[in-house]
Design a protein around this motif. Sequence first.
Motif, PDB file in Angstrom:
ATOM      1  N   ARG A 182     -29.644  -7.040 -72.001  1.00 21.95           N
ATOM      2  CA  ARG A 182     -29.068  -7.806 -70.801  1.00 21.95           C
ATOM      3  C   ARG A 182     -28.363  -6.794 -69.956  1.00 21.95           C
ATOM      4  O   ARG A 182     -28.136  -7.070 -68.750  1.00 21.95           O
ATOM      5  CB  ARG A 182     -28.191  -8.733 -71.339  1.00 21.95           C
ATOM      6  CG  ARG A 182     -28.722  -9.942 -72.054  1.00 21.95           C
ATOM      7  CD  ARG A 182     -27.904 -11.082 -72.111  1.00 21.95           C
ATOM      8  NE  ARG A 182     -27.173 -11.086 -73.540  1.00 21.95           N
ATOM      9  CZ  ARG A 182     -27.219 -11.340 -74.625  1.00 21.95           C
ATOM     10  NH1 ARG A 182     -28.458 -12.121 -74.722  1.00 21.95           N
ATOM     11  NH2 ARG A 182     -26.602 -11.211 -75.656  1.00 21.95           N
ATOM     12  N   GLU A 183     -27.769  -5.576 -70.325  1.00 18.91           N
ATOM     13  CA  GLU A 183     -26.996  -4.662 -69.781  1.00 18.91           C
ATOM     14  C   GLU A 183     -28.062  -3.861 -68.882  1.00 18.91           C
ATOM     15  O   GLU A 183     -27.508  -3.174 -67.979  1.00 18.91           O
ATOM     16  CB  GLU A 183     -26.244  -3.806 -70.437  1.00 18.91           C
ATOM     17  CG  GLU A 183     -24.992  -4.681 -71.188  1.00 18.91           C
ATOM     18  CD  GLU A 183     -23.912  -3.829 -71.858  1.00 18.91           C
ATOM     19  OE1 GLU A 183     -24.217  -2.738 -72.239  1.00 18.91           O
ATOM     20  OE2 GLU A 183     -23.333  -4.444 -72.728  1.00 18.91           O
TER      21      GLU A 183
ATOM     22  N   LYS B 274     -29.877  -1.426 -70.383  1.00 13.61           N
ATOM     23  CA  LYS B 274     -29.798  -0.131 -70.899  1.00 13.61           C
ATOM     24  C   LYS B 274     -30.927  -0.037 -71.888  1.00 13.61           C
ATOM     25  O   LYS B 274     -31.271   1.167 -72.273  1.00 13.61           O
ATOM     26  CB  LYS B 274     -28.543   0.258 -71.652  1.00 13.61           C
ATOM     27  CG  LYS B 274     -27.227   0.165 -70.729  1.00 13.61           C
ATOM     28  CD  LYS B 274     -25.920   0.616 -71.481  1.00 13.61           C
ATOM     29  CE  LYS B 274     -24.834   0.543 -70.481  1.00 13.61           C
ATOM     30  NZ  LYS B 274     -24.841   1.846 -69.780  1.00 13.61           N
TER      31      LYS B 274
ATOM     32  N   GLN C  15     -27.647  -7.587 -76.355  1.00 22.10           N
ATOM     33  CA  GLN C  15     -26.739  -7.239 -75.451  1.00 22.10           C
ATOM     34  C   GLN C  15     -26.958  -5.935 -74.456  1.00 22.10           C
ATOM     35  O   GLN C  15     -26.893  -6.067 -73.346  1.00 22.10           O
ATOM     36  CB  GLN C  15     -25.214  -6.951 -76.149  1.00 22.10           C
ATOM     37  CG  GLN C  15     -24.147  -6.646 -75.550  1.00 22.10           C
ATOM     38  CD  GLN C  15     -23.804  -7.737 -74.335  1.00 22.10           C
ATOM     39  OE1 GLN C  15     -24.026  -8.935 -74.325  1.00 22.10           O
ATOM     40  NE2 GLN C  15     -23.394  -7.329 -72.904  1.00 22.10           N
TER      41      GLN C  15
END
Length: 92
Positions: free
Chosen positions: A36-37, A39, A33
């Motif tokens: 995907r962001e 970061k 996640q």
Amino acid sequence: MLFHVRMDVRLPSDMDPSVRADIVAREKAYSQQLQREGKWPHLWRIVGEYSNISIFDVGSNDELHELLSGLPLFPYMDIRVMPLATHPSKVS
Ligand SMILES: O=C(O)C[C@H]1C=CC(=O)O1
């Protein structure tokens, strides 16, 4: 802000296999996640070790601490963080 992070995983050898599998699966979902962001743009395995080298791209030291301490494997990792600055010789 970019950070170089090394994570060494130290799971207890006597950990119940189903508990271990659950933590590792939650770790994978959490890390994917963040990837995907944007970061967590780099995640590399260190050859021959249960360790990784990562690059995080986050807004502050506090944000990085929040993300790292939220890792399901956090209680079982030694983590070393190196904040990165721009090198004066870098060609832009
Ligand atoms: O396996 C590791 O290096 C620990 C951790 C980092 C990402 C992930 O999915 O697990």
